[in-house]
Motif scaffolding. Sequence first.
Motif: not given
Length: 331
Positions: A272-301
């Motif tokens: 959800l964080t990646a999707e909402i972030s991608h939506w905000v970028l899109e509305r700011n005129g920024i084109k970025m592949p959604i798989d370039h938005i990563e969430y790193v879990d430092l607990f599980s790796g």
Amino acid sequence: MAARARGTEPHVASRALSGSTSQTGNLGRSHSSALVIRSLPSTSRHSVRFRCTVASRRRRVVRDEIAPGPSTKWSNHRQPCPADLRPRFQALTHKHTQLIHRLIVSSAETEATMMGAPNTGGKTMPSLTVRAMAEMLRLPAHAQARILAEQKYPKQEPQAFRTPYYQQALVGIRNYFRSGRNVSQISIAMSKIEGLGQEARRLNNGRVMTSFQKSTLAERALILEKVPHWRSSLGTVEFRLSPDLNVLENGENRLLFFNFRNMKFDPEVAKLTAEISHWVLERNGIKMPIDHIEYVDLFSGDIYAIKKRRAATTKAVAESAKIIETLWPTL
């Protein structure tokens, strides 16, 4: 709730409809996933009658559909719904959830008009981070209330004097990549963490640095860039995007979020964080592949990235924004 108007107490009334989980699969733990909060004077009996009426109406629906009959006990509503009654039960649940949503929002609008917004020093216009919005879509109503209150009153005590809990670890990670992955930066960060006064904070920041050092992320050749800040609004509700790291990898821009908590991160919140972030970028005129938005879990790796944004997520955010917009003055 972290902050409240003088002379009032919070009442969590219900969770409003924001997309059926039968269509999205993971948008919420129940049939609804957005926030509905009401804050009325503690002396008001209307709120109690209204809440009880709604609750009893929903119980009767479940009771009648699962185990009809005069001898049915209230505990029967917790039993699994028989397969032959399930379609009818789901249809009625959807219908009644919509009805409850309309009643609560209408009541909140009337209340806001009659009573006015409490003057407690919070933000006048609704403003949330994308991470807060993602978590709210997955949490029960009482936890949603806490997050929304923290977003509205970020400078209220004790938050006004609270340094971000994992700030020292985050600075250490940033300096590590800024130096071209110089391992001495890990040692420097650990030395600064040892100087923290609070033992729990010292131990948790040290745990994060140790986890980072062992993770695959530490092996990636990332070039650190300045962390940007983007904003986008729906109605009067503002969504703020600021990742933990803004990096270049093989000449491509990537945004990274971290889970520093001492528990495994919810994969759905990461999506959800990646999707909402991608939506905000899109509305700011920024084109970025959604798989370039990563969430790193430092607990599980684990590192979470998705290939496509779900339409149901955008719809859930839009419907939740309408509810937050209505209820923000009553917090």
